[in-house]
Design an enzyme around this catalytic site. Structure first.
Site, PDB file in Angstrom:
ATOM      1  N   GLY A   1       9.324  32.474  24.879  1.00 47.49           N
ATOM      2  CA  GLY A   1      10.094  33.540  25.970  1.00 47.49           C
ATOM      3  C   GLY A   1      10.713  34.569  24.968  1.00 47.49           C
ATOM      4  N   ILE A   2      11.397  34.059  23.918  1.00 47.72           N
ATOM      5  CA  ILE A   2      12.119  34.957  22.832  1.00 47.72           C
ATOM      6  C   ILE A   2      11.106  35.621  22.178  1.00 47.72           C
ATOM      7  CG2 ILE A   2      13.607  34.737  20.801  1.00 47.72           C
ATOM      8  CD1 ILE A   2      14.804  32.021  21.766  1.00 47.72           C
TER       9      ILE A   2
ATOM     10  N   THR B   1      15.539  33.635  13.403  1.00 46.90           N
ATOM     11  CA  THR B   1      16.665  33.344  14.320  1.00 46.90           C
ATOM     12  C   THR B   1      16.264  32.193  15.175  1.00 46.90           C
ATOM     13  OG1 THR B   1      15.343  34.622  16.105  1.00 46.90           O
ATOM     14  CG2 THR B   1      16.968  36.034  14.858  1.00 46.90           C
ATOM     15  N   ALA B   2      15.633  30.886  14.546  1.00 43.96           N
ATOM     16  CA  ALA B   2      15.081  29.920  15.283  1.00 43.96           C
ATOM     17  C   ALA B   2      16.044  28.615  14.741  1.00 43.96           C
ATOM     18  CB  ALA B   2      13.863  29.585  15.015  1.00 43.96           C
ATOM     19  N   ARG B   3      15.751  28.076  13.831  1.00 46.75           N
ATOM     20  CA  ARG B   3      16.614  27.017  13.217  1.00 46.75           C
ATOM     21  C   ARG B   3      16.323  27.155  11.715  1.00 46.75           C
ATOM     22  NH1 ARG B   3      18.800  27.057  17.256  1.00 46.75           N
ATOM     23  NH2 ARG B   3      19.730  25.509  18.687  1.00 46.75           N
TER      24      ARG B   3
ATOM     25  N   ASP C   1      19.729  34.579  10.812  1.00 43.53           N
ATOM     26  CA  ASP C   1      20.780  34.357  11.955  1.00 43.53           C
ATOM     27  C   ASP C   1      21.108  32.726  11.807  1.00 43.53           C
ATOM     28  OD1 ASP C   1      22.751  34.958  13.713  1.00 43.53           O
ATOM     29  OD2 ASP C   1      21.446  34.471  15.154  1.00 43.53           O
TER      30      ASP C   1
ATOM     31  N   GLU D   1      24.831  24.936   8.792  1.00 41.70           N
ATOM     32  CA  GLU D   1      25.658  25.737   9.101  1.00 41.70           C
ATOM     33  C   GLU D   1      27.163  24.801   9.529  1.00 41.70           C
ATOM     34  OE1 GLU D   1      24.373  27.450  12.825  1.00 41.70           O
ATOM     35  OE2 GLU D   1      22.488  28.294  11.698  1.00 41.70           O
TER      36      GLU D   1
ATOM     37  N   HIS E   1      24.832  33.231  12.795  1.00 48.55           N
ATOM     38  CA  HIS E   1      24.514  32.692  14.130  1.00 48.55           C
ATOM     39  C   HIS E   1      25.050  33.388  15.428  1.00 48.55           C
ATOM     40  CE1 HIS E   1      22.258  28.793  15.689  1.00 48.55           C
ATOM     41  NE2 HIS E   1      22.112  29.785  16.487  1.00 48.55           N
TER      42      HIS E   1
END
Length: 339
Positions: free
Chosen positions: A174-175, A252-254, A278, A283, A301
């Site tokens: 979807g992203i 922007t995933a992991r 991101d 983190e 993030h």
């Protein structure tokens, strides 16, 4: 009340920020709602035992913020949830669910849902910002202005328009699909690689049958693969070196989907011109070596940090929980449990 059947009990594991009215509407007359108020894991596990403050819980709404107090939902916590004999559903707030041991949940008869779709627009626009900033060095330019050096550090010889560049999307969920539509407006050429060809992908979104083929053609690679054991360092030294010299990687995933060491080495020798990140492997800690490259666009993030998306995520997770209570199942089972 005396003589009335007790309502099932659900637990909010992570405070709601936006959906206070919605939780009342969704569960009024359907379930009793209890807040997880444990300051640490030991207190949480104690509360799950017979007679404890969470005794009788059948479903859990979970937000990653709860890990600050009780840790991730690892084997120990899943074992304790299964031992209650009552907990059968975990409604996770988020598209990524790597903080939950879903295989242990499956083995223990506990189902897990997430919130696909609710995060698509916010995360895709974050990726779009990173694509633009890396190609045009806008992040570096703004920092230069704020320090009083105008645009002195920025060189047009190292920046590019988006129009006509090739964006490779690794994982057209979807992203990724939302990002494809956004960049098509410039237009960028859009290619993608996923485990399978996506049936609803527009015809201008070209499927590439191998990851190697995707990497060789991409000016910009945007990573949208979920974090699982088999996707750790999915993009490593070999994959990065397969890309064109001077290319860009967006994530922007992991963080752990990319080998950070290989990424930094490619920045150091110029094989990558910049990266837009991101997410990070550890983190909220960020490798200081990434900060040494002013052309990089780095965010803390921020993917779903909008009230619109966060409200939608809360409501969608809660709706999965409500549907489990009323219909026996939510609509967003994670892929591992659809087999």
């Amino acid at each position: 009340m005396t003589g009335m059947a007790r309502l099932p009990r659900i637990m909010l594991c992570g405070d709601l920020v936006w959906a206070h009215d919605e939780v009342k509407q969704l569960f009024c007359g359907v379930a009793d709602v209890v807040n997880m108020d444990s300051p640490n894991r030991a207190d949480f596990l104690k509360g799950l035992k017979p007679g404890g403050k969470y005794d009788g819980t059948v479903g859990i709404y979970r937000h990653n913020i709860s890990a600050d107090r009780i840790g991730v939902f690892d084997k120990e916590i899943i074992t304790a949830l299964a031992a209650t004999g009552t907990v059968k559903w975990i409604a996770h707030n988020g598209a990524g669910y790597d903080q939950i041991d879903v295989l242990e949940c499956a083995n223990r008869g506990i189902r897990v849902s997430n919130t696909p779709g609710a995060v698509n627009d916010a995360t895709a626009t974050t990726a779009l910002y990173l694509v633009i900033s890396c190609l045009r060095h806008f992040s570096m330019a703004e920092r230069s202005l704020r320090t009083g050096t105008w645009k002195t550090p920025v060189s047009s010889g190292r920046t590019h328009d988006l129009t006509g560049r090739t964006l490779g999307i690794l994982g057209l969920g979807g992203i990724g699909l939302r990002l494809a539509h956004l960049v098509h407006a410039f237009p960028m050429r859009v290619i993608y690689h996923s485990r399978h060809k996506v049936r609803n992908a527009p015809e201008w979104c070209e499927y590439v049958g191998s990851m190697e083929g995707l990497l060789k053609q991409s000016d910009v690679l945007s990573v949208h693969a979920p974090l699982r054991a088999d996707t750790v360092h999915l993009v490593g030294e070999k994959e990065i070196r397969t890309m064109k010299r001077g290319s860009i990687i967006i994530n922007t995933a992991r963080g752990r989907v990319i080998d950070e060491g290989a990424l930094i080495r490619a920045l150091e020798d110029g094989h990558l011109s910049s990266v837009g990140l991101d997410v990070y492997p550890d983190e909220p800690n960020v490798n200081p070596r990434l900060l040494a490259f002013p052309q990089n666009a780095l965010l803390p993030h921020m993917g779903t940090e909008t009230q619109d998306s966060q409200r939608e995520m809360e409501v969608r997770a809660l709706t999965n929980l409500r549907d489990f209570l009323l219909e026996g199942h939510g609509k967003d089972l994670v892929p591992e449990m659809r087999k």
